[in-house]
Scaffold this active site. Structure first.
Site, mmCIF file in Angstrom:
data_model
loop_
_atom_site.group_PDB
_atom_site.id
_atom_site.type_symbol
_atom_site.label_atom_id
_atom_site.label_comp_id
_atom_site.label_asym_id
_atom_site.label_seq_id
_atom_site.Cartn_x
_atom_site.Cartn_y
_atom_site.Cartn_z
ATOM 1 N N VAL A 104 12.768 46.531 15.343
ATOM 2 C CA VAL A 104 11.783 47.434 15.970
ATOM 3 C C VAL A 104 11.189 46.798 17.234
ATOM 4 O O VAL A 104 10.313 47.377 17.863
ATOM 5 C CB VAL A 104 10.647 47.758 14.963
ATOM 6 C CG1 VAL A 104 11.207 48.490 13.745
ATOM 7 C CG2 VAL A 104 9.901 46.492 14.526
ATOM 8 N N ASP A 105 11.751 45.614 17.621
ATOM 9 C CA ASP A 105 11.132 44.803 18.680
ATOM 10 C C ASP A 105 11.429 45.282 20.099
ATOM 11 O O ASP A 105 10.795 44.820 21.047
ATOM 12 C CB ASP A 105 11.527 43.310 18.512
ATOM 13 C CG ASP A 105 13.058 43.090 18.524
ATOM 14 O OD1 ASP A 105 13.529 42.214 17.778
ATOM 15 O OD2 ASP A 105 13.771 43.823 19.257
ATOM 16 N N HIS A 120 15.106 51.892 12.250
ATOM 17 C CA HIS A 120 13.806 51.718 11.578
ATOM 18 C C HIS A 120 12.633 51.941 12.522
ATOM 19 O O HIS A 120 11.514 51.530 12.220
ATOM 20 C CB HIS A 120 13.718 50.328 10.940
ATOM 21 C CG HIS A 120 14.645 50.145 9.789
ATOM 22 N ND1 HIS A 120 15.073 48.908 9.359
ATOM 23 C CD2 HIS A 120 15.252 51.052 8.980
ATOM 24 C CE1 HIS A 120 15.896 49.062 8.326
ATOM 25 N NE2 HIS A 120 16.024 50.353 8.072
ATOM 26 N N CYS A 128 1.192 60.159 14.795
ATOM 27 C CA CYS A 128 -0.042 60.594 14.128
ATOM 28 C C CYS A 128 0.099 60.470 12.618
ATOM 29 O O CYS A 128 1.013 61.038 12.029
ATOM 30 C CB CYS A 128 -0.347 62.044 14.525
ATOM 31 S SG CYS A 128 -1.871 62.626 13.775
ATOM 32 N N CYS A 151 -5.083 58.994 17.311
ATOM 33 C CA CYS A 151 -4.113 59.969 17.844
ATOM 34 C C CYS A 151 -4.747 60.665 19.046
ATOM 35 O O CYS A 151 -5.880 61.167 18.936
ATOM 36 C CB CYS A 151 -3.789 60.996 16.755
ATOM 37 S SG CYS A 151 -2.915 62.429 17.374
ATOM 38 N N GLY A 190 23.653 39.775 12.357
ATOM 39 C CA GLY A 190 22.269 39.341 12.200
ATOM 40 C C GLY A 190 21.482 40.094 11.171
ATOM 41 O O GLY A 190 20.268 40.265 11.294
ATOM 42 N N SER A 192 20.892 40.646 6.765
ATOM 43 C CA SER A 192 21.203 40.190 5.395
ATOM 44 C C SER A 192 21.823 41.325 4.598
ATOM 45 O O SER A 192 22.255 41.121 3.467
ATOM 46 C CB SER A 192 19.901 39.728 4.716
ATOM 47 O OG SER A 192 18.967 40.809 4.698
ATOM 48 N N PRO A 217 25.514 33.379 10.513
ATOM 49 C CA PRO A 217 25.783 31.978 10.150
ATOM 50 C C PRO A 217 25.865 31.781 8.640
ATOM 51 O O PRO A 217 26.394 30.795 8.154
ATOM 52 C CB PRO A 217 24.590 31.213 10.735
ATOM 53 C CG PRO A 217 23.657 32.185 11.308
ATOM 54 C CD PRO A 217 24.233 33.544 11.189
ATOM 55 N N ALA A 234 25.031 34.957 16.394
ATOM 56 C CA ALA A 234 25.407 36.091 17.264
ATOM 57 C C ALA A 234 25.324 35.736 18.744
ATOM 58 O O ALA A 234 26.191 36.130 19.540
ATOM 59 C CB ALA A 234 24.491 37.276 16.961
#
Ligand code: BV8
Ligand code: ZN
Length: 246
Positions: A104-105, A120, A128, A151, A190, A192, A217, A234
């Site tokens: 979500v970054d 996600h 809202c 909101c 990247g 799990s 990894p 990655a």
């Protein structure tokens, strides 16, 4: 690094008609963003049921917002890494490429990838809580002027525009993902592969004939389900695949 499997994979990449990549927190880890289940994982110091559920937000919106505000502040100080940059280049040069991310970054977008499918949601968008009808909106101010934010349409509570545990994936995103799963090459990097339905996407792609690859990894729940499980970070492997070099 002249590794025959790199060139074989690179050849697959060049020849594929349609390529889809699914990323998780491990792709952002080299940028300094903690993963969820690693040794310093986010969930180590927080319990998902305390923070990433609608019930938690209903119980204590202030607490949940303090966690998200902390993550927003931290992410704002991080830069995309070579893995994000490589995927942005793929999105520019490969004829038919789709990136689905659980992250979500926003680092894929900052690296220049367009049309990212945010499975996600986005920590930079709000919606809202009282579902007054306003569309989710972007607010990337750090810090936000007030916590919890309000909101702009109804003055009610605003919430992060992310998918919490027990919440469905946005059906518009799911529809776009369905088309992207009709691919020749599906790479999961990247993650799990613990969280569903994201972790199940590779099985759908495989059932439709995709060659599936994992880049991680460590071994994961997906390692035994893919055609090729690549043990590597990655940010080192992805840049090699488009230009494998001499
Ligand atoms: C749904 C919020 C149904 C956004 C996240 C029991 C009770 C309740 C629910 C369930 C249950 N059992 C199953 C479920 C379903 C649940 C689920 O799957 N739970 C799991 C934990 C068992 N799923 C859901 O609830 C989903 N919704 O099912 O709804 C429904 C349907 C209709 C109507 C109503 C309801 C919603 C799931 C979304 C949850 N939200 N986050 C945010 O704040 O971020 S999930 C959270 O985990 C993050 O979003 C993250 O994206 C996601 C996955 O984590 P990863 O990305 O994989 O990160 P992780 O740390 O786990 O792994 C990192 C990996 O990177 C490691 O493998 C590591 O080795 C690797 N790595 C490290 N460095 C590198 C690297 N790899 C490559 N290179 C490196 N350098
Ligand atoms: Zn509202």
């Amino acid at each position: 690094m002249h590794d025959p499997s790199i060139s074989a994979l690179s050849l697959r990449l060049q020849r594929a008609r349609r390529i889809t990549v699914l990323t998780g927190a491990g792709v952002s880890a080299p940028s300094g963003i903690p993963t969820f289940r690693g040794p310093q994982g986010l969930w180590r110091s927080h319990r998902p049921e305390d923070l990433a559920t609608p019930q938690a937000f209903g119980r204590d919106p202030q607490l949940v917002w303090e966690w998200y505000a902390w993550r927003r502040k931290h992410i704002a100080s991080c830069e995309p890494n070579a893995g994000h940059v490589a995927l942005a280049r793929w999105s520019q040069v490969l004829p038919c490429f789709t990136l689905i991310t659980q992250n979500v970054d926003g680092l894929h977008e900052r690296a220049g990838t367009s049309g990212v499918l945010r499975f996600h949601g986005s920590i930079w968008h709000l919606r809202c809580w009282d579902r007054c009808g306003i569309e989710p909106w972007r607010d990337d101010r750090v810090p936000l002027p007030e916590l919890p934010p309000r909101c702009p349409a109804c003055g009610g509570l605003a919430r992060p525009d992310v998918v919490w545990f027990g919440e469905p994936i946005d059906h518009r995103v799911l529809d776009q993902c369905q088309a992207a799963l009709d691919c020749d090459l599906f790479i999961v990097a990247g993650t799990s592969s613990v969280v569903y339905p994201a972790a199940g996407l590779l099985d759908v792609a495989a059932a439709r004939g995709a060659f599936t690859v994992e880049i991680n990894p460590e071994a994961t729940d997906a390692s035994s389900r893919v055609n090729l499980s690549w043990r590597g970070p990655a940010e080192q492997v992805l840049p090699l695949l488009l230009d494998p070099g001499p």
